[in-house]
Design an enzyme around this catalytic site. Structure first.
Site, PDB file in Angstrom:
ATOM      1  N   ASP A  75       0.836  -1.197   0.000  1.00  0.00           N
ATOM      2  CA  ASP A  75       0.000   0.000   0.000  1.00  0.00           C
ATOM      3  C   ASP A  75       0.876   1.255   0.000  1.00  0.00           C
ATOM      4  O   ASP A  75       2.021   1.209   0.459  1.00  0.00           O
ATOM      5  CB  ASP A  75      -0.891   0.022   1.239  1.00  0.00           C
ATOM      6  CG  ASP A  75      -1.945  -1.068   1.210  1.00  0.00           C
ATOM      7  OD1 ASP A  75      -2.314  -1.501   0.106  1.00  0.00           O
ATOM      8  OD2 ASP A  75      -2.401  -1.477   2.293  1.00  0.00           O
TER       9      ASP A  75
ATOM     10  N   TYR B 257       6.829  -8.653   8.616  1.00  0.00           N
ATOM     11  CA  TYR B 257       6.501  -7.234   8.725  1.00  0.00           C
ATOM     12  C   TYR B 257       6.777  -6.739  10.140  1.00  0.00           C
ATOM     13  O   TYR B 257       6.685  -7.505  11.106  1.00  0.00           O
ATOM     14  CB  TYR B 257       5.006  -6.993   8.445  1.00  0.00           C
ATOM     15  CG  TYR B 257       4.536  -7.384   7.079  1.00  0.00           C
ATOM     16  CD1 TYR B 257       4.522  -6.457   6.033  1.00  0.00           C
ATOM     17  CD2 TYR B 257       4.076  -8.670   6.813  1.00  0.00           C
ATOM     18  CE1 TYR B 257       4.062  -6.806   4.771  1.00  0.00           C
ATOM     19  CE2 TYR B 257       3.631  -9.032   5.549  1.00  0.00           C
ATOM     20  CZ  TYR B 257       3.625  -8.103   4.533  1.00  0.00           C
ATOM     21  OH  TYR B 257       3.189  -8.451   3.284  1.00  0.00           O
TER      22      TYR B 257
ATOM     23  N   ASP C 279      -6.962   0.914   8.245  1.00  0.00           N
ATOM     24  CA  ASP C 279      -5.672   1.583   8.449  1.00  0.00           C
ATOM     25  C   ASP C 279      -5.906   3.076   8.657  1.00  0.00           C
ATOM     26  O   ASP C 279      -7.045   3.564   8.618  1.00  0.00           O
ATOM     27  CB  ASP C 279      -4.701   1.316   7.300  1.00  0.00           C
ATOM     28  CG  ASP C 279      -5.195   1.801   5.944  1.00  0.00           C
ATOM     29  OD1 ASP C 279      -5.956   2.791   5.908  1.00  0.00           O
ATOM     30  OD2 ASP C 279      -4.826   1.213   4.914  1.00  0.00           O
TER      31      ASP C 279
ATOM     32  N   ARG D 119      -3.465  -5.424   8.022  1.00  0.00           N
ATOM     33  CA  ARG D 119      -4.577  -4.540   8.367  1.00  0.00           C
ATOM     34  C   ARG D 119      -5.713  -5.322   9.014  1.00  0.00           C
ATOM     35  O   ARG D 119      -6.360  -4.853   9.965  1.00  0.00           O
ATOM     36  CB  ARG D 119      -5.106  -3.841   7.118  1.00  0.00           C
ATOM     37  CG  ARG D 119      -4.283  -2.678   6.656  1.00  0.00           C
ATOM     38  CD  ARG D 119      -4.845  -2.092   5.379  1.00  0.00           C
ATOM     39  NE  ARG D 119      -4.824  -3.052   4.279  1.00  0.00           N
ATOM     40  CZ  ARG D 119      -5.404  -2.849   3.108  1.00  0.00           C
ATOM     41  NH1 ARG D 119      -6.070  -1.736   2.885  1.00  0.00           N
ATOM     42  NH2 ARG D 119      -5.312  -3.746   2.155  1.00  0.00           N
TER      43      ARG D 119
END
Length: 324
Positions: free
Chosen positions: A46, A74, A88, A186
């Site tokens: 993103d 991550y 988000d 997310r």
């Protein structure tokens, strides 16, 4: 007639994507830097996210199929105390949770909720994901005002570790997540907030690893990416078992013959030509090799003067196209 690429060299690019640019924007920048239109990616990030983006140039795009499904790592920040319609910080936030409700959440409560989201779990992807619904991207439908509820899918979260807890108006959790391809961080933030009854969304996301490849070894987007191409053979050695072909085997395989080879435990196998380049990915069945994907030898780079002459463009004394 389309111009041939200035740089026909094949390779994989590991780019550290900065915040605020789309993955397609990174691809566009890489095309200009490398000098070829033929660049693809092995999974997007993103615009708000940073970190490792894997690109392939020219013939190396054939390797991307085998990179897409690798596990990921991550680091992220999950904010507890408000939900978001995009899961988000870029979305529309709900009203903040009651301060007393947030204060009542203990570190142990957080640990239990995180534990319940670890392992093989059923996850509902975010409504603004790139998953297609009736031929259209979910995020396009959601942004057009349509209600989008995607089917749950099984993903594996092998590590969900809380690194730091900061309490103020909200509860901010710095976390590390190791997960299977297709896991939405997310959605983890959303589900953690729902489990604790205060809402949750993602505020920071950074991809630090794809399979064996680390963001620590990635190139900055504003660097000379043409010099950062990693040879397909180098990448293949990290992913697959290899077999070194002799000259005759290499020639026979190039001509479509099913050469005799000792079986290997994994699939596919990377076949390396005598000069060390990746010639192809193969499977070995009953002692015979079958090509799954060929990797032709790269053509010679295009001479700018010859390219301009072929297009009928005026050429400067320095041998480059003179476009005024």
């Amino acid at each position: 007639m389309a111009k041939p690429p200035r740089n026909p060299a094949s390779g994989i690019l590991f780019v550290d994507k900065p915040q605020g640019i789309t993955s397609h924007g990174v691809v566009s920048r890489a095309r200009k830097s490398v000098g070829t239109r033929k660049i693809g990616h092995a999974g997007t990030l993103d615009p708000m996210a940073t970190g490792l983006l894997v690109l392939g140039a020219n013939n190396a795009t054939r390797l991307l199929t085998y990179l897409v499904g690798l596990d990921k790592q991550y680091t992220a920040t999950i904010r507890l105390g408000a939900s978001s319609n995009t899961d988000d910080a870029e979305g529309e936030l709900s009203e903040p949770a009651d301060a007393a409700a947030l204060a009542a959440i203990s570190d142990d409560d957080i640990a239990r909720a995180v534990s319940n989201l670890t392992g093989a779990i059923s996850q509902r992807p975010s409504s603004v994901s790139a998953i297609k619904v009736d031929g259209k991207r979910a995020y396009a439908l959601a942004r057009a005002g349509e209600e989008v509820v995607l089917a749950e899918r099984t993903v594996t979260v092998s590590v969900f570790e809380v690194l730091e807890i900061a309490r103020d108006e909200y509860i901010d959790l710095k976390v590390r997540v190791d997960c299977s391809s297709g896991t939405y961080i997310r959605a983890l933030a959303r589900d953690l907030g729902e489990a604790l009854s205060v809402g949750g969304h993602l505020t920071v996301l950074r991809r630090t690893r794809v399979g064996p490849f680390s963001v620590d070894d990635a190139s900055a987007l504003d660097s000379d990416l043409e010099t950062q191409l990693v040879a397909p053979a180098t990448v293949a050695r990290e992913l697959f078992e290899t077999v070194a072909l002799d000259a005759q085997q290499s020639e026979d395989l190039a001509n479509g013959k099913r050469i005799a080879l000792e079986p290997r435990a994994s699939l596919p196998v990377a076949a390396l030509a005598p000069d060390g380049r990746l010639q192809g990915l193969i499977e070995i069945v009953d002692g015979r090799a079958r090509v799954l994907s060929n990797f032709p030898r790269d053509p010679q780079p295009v001479d700018p003067q010859e390219q301009a002459a072929a297009q009928g463009e005026p050429v400067s004394e320095e041998g480059t196209p003179n476009n005024g």
